[in-house]
Design a protein around this motif. Structure first.
Motif, PDB file in Angstrom:
ATOM      1  N   UNK A 141      42.361   2.965 -30.215  1.00 47.23           N
ATOM      2  CA  UNK A 141      42.847   3.149 -31.578  1.00 47.23           C
ATOM      3  C   UNK A 141      42.559   1.919 -32.440  1.00 47.23           C
ATOM      4  N   UNK A 142      42.554   0.744 -31.806  1.00 48.11           N
ATOM      5  CA  UNK A 142      42.320  -0.492 -32.551  1.00 48.11           C
ATOM      6  C   UNK A 142      40.832  -0.720 -32.781  1.00 48.11           C
ATOM      7  N   UNK A 143      40.511  -1.228 -33.978  1.00 45.92           N
ATOM      8  CA  UNK A 143      39.117  -1.473 -34.348  1.00 45.92           C
ATOM      9  C   UNK A 143      38.803  -2.956 -34.361  1.00 45.92           C
ATOM     10  N   UNK A 144      37.558  -3.276 -34.070  1.00 47.56           N
ATOM     11  CA  UNK A 144      37.056  -4.635 -34.258  1.00 47.56           C
ATOM     12  C   UNK A 144      36.486  -4.694 -35.668  1.00 47.56           C
ATOM     13  N   UNK A 145      36.886  -5.706 -36.437  1.00 52.40           N
ATOM     14  CA  UNK A 145      36.504  -5.764 -37.840  1.00 52.40           C
ATOM     15  C   UNK A 145      35.657  -6.994 -38.149  1.00 52.40           C
ATOM     16  N   UNK A 146      34.615  -6.793 -38.948  1.00 47.56           N
ATOM     17  CA  UNK A 146      33.753  -7.877 -39.426  1.00 47.56           C
ATOM     18  C   UNK A 146      33.512  -7.649 -40.911  1.00 47.56           C
ATOM     19  N   UNK A 147      33.156  -8.710 -41.628  1.00 48.31           N
ATOM     20  CA  UNK A 147      32.915  -8.550 -43.063  1.00 48.31           C
ATOM     21  C   UNK A 147      31.878  -9.540 -43.562  1.00 48.31           C
ATOM     22  N   UNK A 148      31.363  -9.246 -44.754  1.00 47.64           N
ATOM     23  CA  UNK A 148      30.353 -10.108 -45.354  1.00 47.64           C
ATOM     24  C   UNK A 148      29.794  -9.468 -46.612  1.00 47.64           C
ATOM     25  N   UNK A 149      28.523  -9.759 -46.900  1.00 53.41           N
ATOM     26  CA  UNK A 149      27.849  -9.177 -48.062  1.00 53.41           C
ATOM     27  C   UNK A 149      26.522  -8.574 -47.637  1.00 53.41           C
ATOM     28  N   UNK A 150      26.083  -7.573 -48.392  1.00 51.88           N
ATOM     29  CA  UNK A 150      24.804  -6.923 -48.100  1.00 51.88           C
ATOM     30  C   UNK A 150      23.982  -6.842 -49.378  1.00 51.88           C
ATOM     31  N   UNK A 151      22.691  -7.057 -49.236  1.00 50.27           N
ATOM     32  CA  UNK A 151      21.742  -6.917 -50.339  1.00 50.27           C
ATOM     33  C   UNK A 151      20.751  -5.822 -49.955  1.00 50.27           C
TER      34      UNK A 151
END
Length: 197
Positions: free
Chosen positions: A42-52
């Motif tokens: 049920x738990x997610x691994x999360x990542x973030x940033x920017x995309x071009x």
């Protein structure tokens, strides 16, 4: 006959909305959050940033959290660089492999038509297009693309692979920016190991 016409109309409408969103991507930048949920969890691994996004399928994904990573794709070759590991993985993607990658399908109407059945639903200003693979042997079970019907920018792309793992990309803050072909190439830094995939 009426049911057939309705089905064809929905398919054309969904494809048209995806095509409008795809036409809006080149020369744009956005923030993103990527969530990966393994099958049975049920738990997610999360990542973030920017995309071009360049001329599709060119993309440059810069991850900032929880660690720095970079994924660059020029349309035929990809580079995945993890600075902390001092390693870059290089892969050449053939037409068959590209046809099953969700973000590449968005910008390739012919491949989308060959490989998927597209259905649409609308709620408020959000159009949701669900892509079901025609082949039972496909690498992904489905792709769900949510599009803002007012701006024609993609809100999210979610897909489930054939093992049952789910990945969701959520986007925000889309804005136009200048791009160049060099932005979608990667020069390997000195001292970095190259792994050919």
């Amino acid at each position: 006959m009426k049911i057939l016409l309705l089905t064809l109309t929905l398919a054309v409408s969904a494809d048209a909305e995806i095509d409008r969103a795809a036409a809006n991507l080149p020369g744009s930048e956005a923030s993103f959050t990527q969530q990966f949920t393994p099958k049975g969890f049920k738990n997610s691994q999360s990542e973030s940033g920017t995309v071009i996004f360049g001329a599709l399928p060119q993309m440059r994904w810069s991850y900032s959290r929880p660690e720095q990573k970079l994924f660059v794709f020029d349309g035929a070759r990809s580079w995945f660089y993890i600075p902390a590991d001092k390693q870059v993985t290089v892969a050449d993607l053939d037409a068959e492999r590209r046809a099953e990658l969700p973000f590449l399908i968005i910008g390739d109407p012919a491949a989308r038509d060959r490989a998927f059945v597209v259905k649409e639903s609308t709620k408020g200003n959000v159009v949701t297009a669900t892509l079901q693979p025609k082949s039972g042997a496909a690498m992904i079970r489905n792709v769900v693309v949510s599009i803002d019907a007012l701006t024609h920018f993609i809100r999210s792309v979610s897909y489930t692979d054939r093992e049952g793992n789910q990945t969701t990309f959520s986007f925000g803050g889309f804005h136009k920016r200048g791009t160049s072909p060099e932005l979608f190439k990667f020069t390997v830094p000195a001292g970095v190991q190259v792994v050919q995939q």
